[in-house]
Design a protein around this motif. Structure first.
Motif, PDB file in Angstrom:
ATOM      1  N   LEU A 129       1.513  10.732   9.220  1.00 13.72           N
ATOM      2  CA  LEU A 129       1.994   9.776   8.270  1.00 13.72           C
ATOM      3  C   LEU A 129       0.375   8.765   8.813  1.00 13.72           C
ATOM      4  N   LYS A 130       0.446   8.809   9.731  1.00 11.36           N
ATOM      5  CA  LYS A 130      -0.735   8.048  10.850  1.00 11.36           C
ATOM      6  C   LYS A 130      -2.153   8.130  10.455  1.00 11.36           C
ATOM      7  N   ARG A 131      -2.172   8.864  10.324  1.00  9.50           N
ATOM      8  CA  ARG A 131      -3.505   9.301   9.557  1.00  9.50           C
ATOM      9  C   ARG A 131      -4.133   9.066   8.328  1.00  9.50           C
ATOM     10  N   GLU A 132      -2.811   9.620   7.402  1.00  8.57           N
ATOM     11  CA  GLU A 132      -3.005   8.901   6.120  1.00  8.57           C
ATOM     12  C   GLU A 132      -2.833   7.685   5.830  1.00  8.57           C
ATOM     13  N   TRP A 133      -2.104   6.770   6.200  1.00  3.99           N
ATOM     14  CA  TRP A 133      -1.672   5.593   6.394  1.00  3.99           C
ATOM     15  C   TRP A 133      -3.689   4.896   6.975  1.00  3.99           C
ATOM     16  N   MET A 134      -4.317   5.745   7.997  1.00  8.20           N
ATOM     17  CA  MET A 134      -5.463   4.596   8.746  1.00  8.20           C
ATOM     18  C   MET A 134      -6.901   4.869   6.945  1.00  8.20           C
ATOM     19  N   LYS A 135      -6.231   6.073   6.248  1.00  5.12           N
ATOM     20  CA  LYS A 135      -7.216   6.189   5.529  1.00  5.12           C
ATOM     21  C   LYS A 135      -6.722   5.657   4.533  1.00  5.12           C
ATOM     22  N   ALA A 141       2.180  22.771  -1.894  1.00  7.64           N
ATOM     23  CA  ALA A 141       2.463  22.057  -2.581  1.00  7.64           C
ATOM     24  C   ALA A 141       3.573  21.102  -2.229  1.00  7.64           C
ATOM     25  N   ILE A 142       3.533  19.036  -2.255  1.00  3.72           N
ATOM     26  CA  ILE A 142       4.102  18.299  -2.341  1.00  3.72           C
ATOM     27  C   ILE A 142       4.416  17.719  -3.839  1.00  3.72           C
ATOM     28  N   ASP A 143       4.865  16.925  -4.026  1.00  2.00           N
ATOM     29  CA  ASP A 143       4.770  15.705  -4.664  1.00  2.00           C
ATOM     30  C   ASP A 143       6.343  15.084  -5.119  1.00  2.00           C
ATOM     31  N   PHE A 144       5.714  14.134  -4.237  1.00  8.11           N
ATOM     32  CA  PHE A 144       6.295  13.047  -3.886  1.00  8.11           C
ATOM     33  C   PHE A 144       6.324  11.625  -5.710  1.00  8.11           C
ATOM     34  N   PRO A 145       7.361  11.302  -5.759  1.00  9.36           N
ATOM     35  CA  PRO A 145       7.311  10.121  -7.136  1.00  9.36           C
ATOM     36  C   PRO A 145       6.925   8.800  -6.280  1.00  9.36           C
ATOM     37  N   GLN A 146       6.654   8.190  -7.015  1.00 13.51           N
ATOM     38  CA  GLN A 146       6.322   6.895  -6.371  1.00 13.51           C
ATOM     39  C   GLN A 146       7.643   6.182  -6.580  1.00 13.51           C
ATOM     40  N   LEU A 185       0.611  -0.537  -0.150  1.00 15.52           N
ATOM     41  CA  LEU A 185       0.328  -0.134   0.190  1.00 15.52           C
ATOM     42  C   LEU A 185       1.350   1.109   0.077  1.00 15.52           C
ATOM     43  N   TYR A 186       1.993   1.203   0.359  1.00 12.96           N
ATOM     44  CA  TYR A 186       2.663   2.415  -0.017  1.00 12.96           C
ATOM     45  C   TYR A 186       2.444   3.332  -0.601  1.00 12.96           C
ATOM     46  N   PRO A 187       2.237   2.939  -1.934  1.00 11.21           N
ATOM     47  CA  PRO A 187       2.197   3.808  -3.280  1.00 11.21           C
ATOM     48  C   PRO A 187       1.004   4.780  -2.933  1.00 11.21           C
ATOM     49  N   LYS A 188       0.195   4.365  -2.452  1.00 16.22           N
ATOM     50  CA  LYS A 188      -1.103   4.779  -2.500  1.00 16.22           C
ATOM     51  C   LYS A 188      -0.811   5.937  -1.286  1.00 16.22           C
ATOM     52  N   LEU A 189      -0.021   5.261  -0.051  1.00 19.73           N
ATOM     53  CA  LEU A 189       0.380   6.434   1.056  1.00 19.73           C
ATOM     54  C   LEU A 189       0.786   7.558   0.051  1.00 19.73           C
ATOM     55  N   ILE A 190       2.019   7.176  -0.470  1.00 22.26           N
ATOM     56  CA  ILE A 190       2.392   8.481  -0.875  1.00 22.26           C
ATOM     57  C   ILE A 190       0.972   9.048  -1.750  1.00 22.26           C
ATOM     58  N   ASP A 191       0.267   8.851  -3.162  1.00 24.14           N
ATOM     59  CA  ASP A 191      -0.838   9.221  -3.931  1.00 24.14           C
ATOM     60  C   ASP A 191      -1.746  10.167  -2.544  1.00 24.14           C
ATOM     61  N   GLN A 192      -1.702   9.345  -1.660  1.00 23.86           N
ATOM     62  CA  GLN A 192      -2.394  10.217  -0.242  1.00 23.86           C
ATOM     63  C   GLN A 192      -2.260  11.702   0.074  1.00 23.86           C
ATOM     64  N   ILE A 193      -0.364  11.056   0.943  1.00 25.85           N
ATOM     65  CA  ILE A 193      -0.325  12.490   1.204  1.00 25.85           C
ATOM     66  C   ILE A 193       0.063  13.278   0.407  1.00 25.85           C
ATOM     67  N   ASN A 194       0.281  12.796  -1.250  1.00 22.02           N
ATOM     68  CA  ASN A 194       0.414  14.174  -2.452  1.00 22.02           C
ATOM     69  C   ASN A 194      -0.944  14.546  -2.041  1.00 22.02           C
ATOM     70  N   LYS A 195      -1.781  14.482  -2.194  1.00 21.93           N
ATOM     71  CA  LYS A 195      -2.944  14.911  -2.915  1.00 21.93           C
ATOM     72  C   LYS A 195      -3.592  15.527  -0.996  1.00 21.93           C
ATOM     73  N   ASP A 196      -3.455  15.388  -0.554  1.00 20.25           N
ATOM     74  CA  ASP A 196      -3.957  16.232   0.703  1.00 20.25           C
ATOM     75  C   ASP A 196      -2.905  17.715   1.379  1.00 20.25           C
ATOM     76  N   PHE A 197      -1.776  17.100   0.577  1.00 17.72           N
ATOM     77  CA  PHE A 197      -0.862  18.750   1.022  1.00 17.72           C
ATOM     78  C   PHE A 197      -1.352  19.493   0.176  1.00 17.72           C
ATOM     79  N   ASN A 198      -1.851  19.018  -0.978  1.00 17.23           N
ATOM     80  CA  ASN A 198      -2.216  19.975  -2.139  1.00 17.23           C
ATOM     81  C   ASN A 198      -3.454  20.297  -2.282  1.00 17.23           C
ATOM     82  N   LEU A 199      -4.316  19.624  -1.177  1.00 25.36           N
ATOM     83  CA  LEU A 199      -5.326  20.070  -1.462  1.00 25.36           C
ATOM     84  C   LEU A 199      -5.331  21.417  -0.054  1.00 25.36           C
ATOM     85  N   ALA A 200      -4.076  20.986   0.732  1.00 25.41           N
ATOM     86  CA  ALA A 200      -3.780  22.358   1.498  1.00 25.41           C
ATOM     87  C   ALA A 200      -2.898  23.611   1.268  1.00 25.41           C
TER      88      ALA A 200
END
Length: 117
Positions: free
Chosen positions: A104-110, A39-44, A21-36
């Motif tokens: 990270l813990k909250r993003e992981w939960m999602k 700007a952050i864009d971690f590549p896979q 699930l690590y790629p999905k975690l990166i996607d979720q982090i990128n999404k939420d940081f950009n919503l706020a």
């Protein structure tokens, strides 16, 4: 299946990798940081160690220079306010590391709940 509550950033990232699930975690982090608007864009290809360090550095800078934006980020990610209030703010480096873990813990939960339910 019960949610595996991580006790450290390293354990969390290791679990995310083990469950593929690590790629999905990166996607979720990128999404939420950009919503706020932080700007952050971690590549896979970002390694768990790089992710840990870069999020810690980002939070450190937000604490120092953009505190209101940090609060907005925590709100968007949905980090519980009580968890933040319990932290000791006397050492900014230690505080930013703890906030990074809470994020990270909250993003992981999602990611975990979306995957299993």
């Amino acid at each position: 299946m019960n949610f595996p509550v991580p006790i450290s950033t390293d354990e969390l990232l290791s679990t995310a990798q083990n469950e593929n699930l690590y790629p999905k975690l990166i996607d979720q982090i990128n999404k939420d940081f950009n919503l706020a608007n932080e700007a952050i864009d971690f590549p896979q290809s970002t390694t768990p160690q790089e992710l840990k360090i870069q999020i810690h550095e980002k939070i450190y800078r937000l604490i120092q220079y953009k505190y209101a934006e940090l609060l907005n980020l925590l709100y968007i990610i949905d980090v519980p306010e009580d968890n933040i209030k319990q932290l000791d703010g006397s050492d900014i480096a230690a505080l930013s590391e703890k906030i990074a873990f809470l994020i990270l813990k909250r993003e992981w939960m999602k990611v975990w709940f979306r995957n299993y339910y």
